[in-house]
Design an enzyme around this catalytic site. Sequence first.
Site, PDB file in Angstrom:
ATOM      1  N   GLN A  35       0.272  -3.421  -2.183  1.00 48.82           N
ATOM      2  CA  GLN A  35      -0.550  -4.030  -3.539  1.00 48.82           C
ATOM      3  C   GLN A  35      -2.006  -4.386  -2.972  1.00 48.82           C
ATOM      4  OE1 GLN A  35       0.957  -3.675  -7.083  1.00 48.82           O
ATOM      5  NE2 GLN A  35       2.222  -2.329  -5.259  1.00 48.82           N
ATOM      6  N   CYS A  36      -2.333  -3.963  -1.938  1.00 46.26           N
ATOM      7  CA  CYS A  36      -3.709  -4.481  -1.476  1.00 46.26           C
ATOM      8  C   CYS A  36      -4.688  -3.262  -1.380  1.00 46.26           C
ATOM      9  CB  CYS A  36      -3.318  -4.298   0.068  1.00 46.26           C
ATOM     10  SG  CYS A  36      -4.882  -5.145   1.123  1.00 46.26           S
ATOM     11  N   GLY A  37      -5.987  -3.867  -1.568  1.00 47.52           N
ATOM     12  CA  GLY A  37      -6.980  -2.752  -1.730  1.00 47.52           C
ATOM     13  C   GLY A  37      -7.341  -1.932  -0.444  1.00 47.52           C
TER      14      GLY A  37
END
Length: 159
Positions: A35-37
């Site tokens: 769920q990280c950029g």
Amino acid sequence: MTTLGDFQAAALTGEPVDLADYEGKVVLVVNTASQCGLTPQFEGLESLYRDLQEEGLVVLGFPSNQFKQELGSADEIAEACQRNYGVTFPMFEMVDVNGAAAHPIFQWLKGEKKGMLGSAIKWNFTKFLIGRDGAVIERFAPTATAEDLREDVERALAA
């Protein structure tokens, strides 16, 4: 001398994995988060793995929620990685990468190669390149893409 082969970790499916199974391979260890950029890096890592696995490259993904960007269960992590990015390289159970509870492999990796701001891992997708001898060659910043490290990986494969 401590090498990658001295460690064990649990696969995302829960089975213990002896990392000595990867002796003789060039290994890229990555702390991941779905769920990280930077999560789209899974695509490049998978491409690098597919391109170079015949030559001896293995990518090992270690999910971590220390930066609050990972899903809850192993099934959710596996589904997100496979569905969204086609990940086929080995993924492991969620681990801590910093602090007293850091997985032993990350304690070792950080001790072998410090980053710009010391040994702590500052963000998801920090990468460690390990040679065929099991020793750490290089540490790469989270923003370094698979394409950025391809030359280093190919050099390690040729060594």
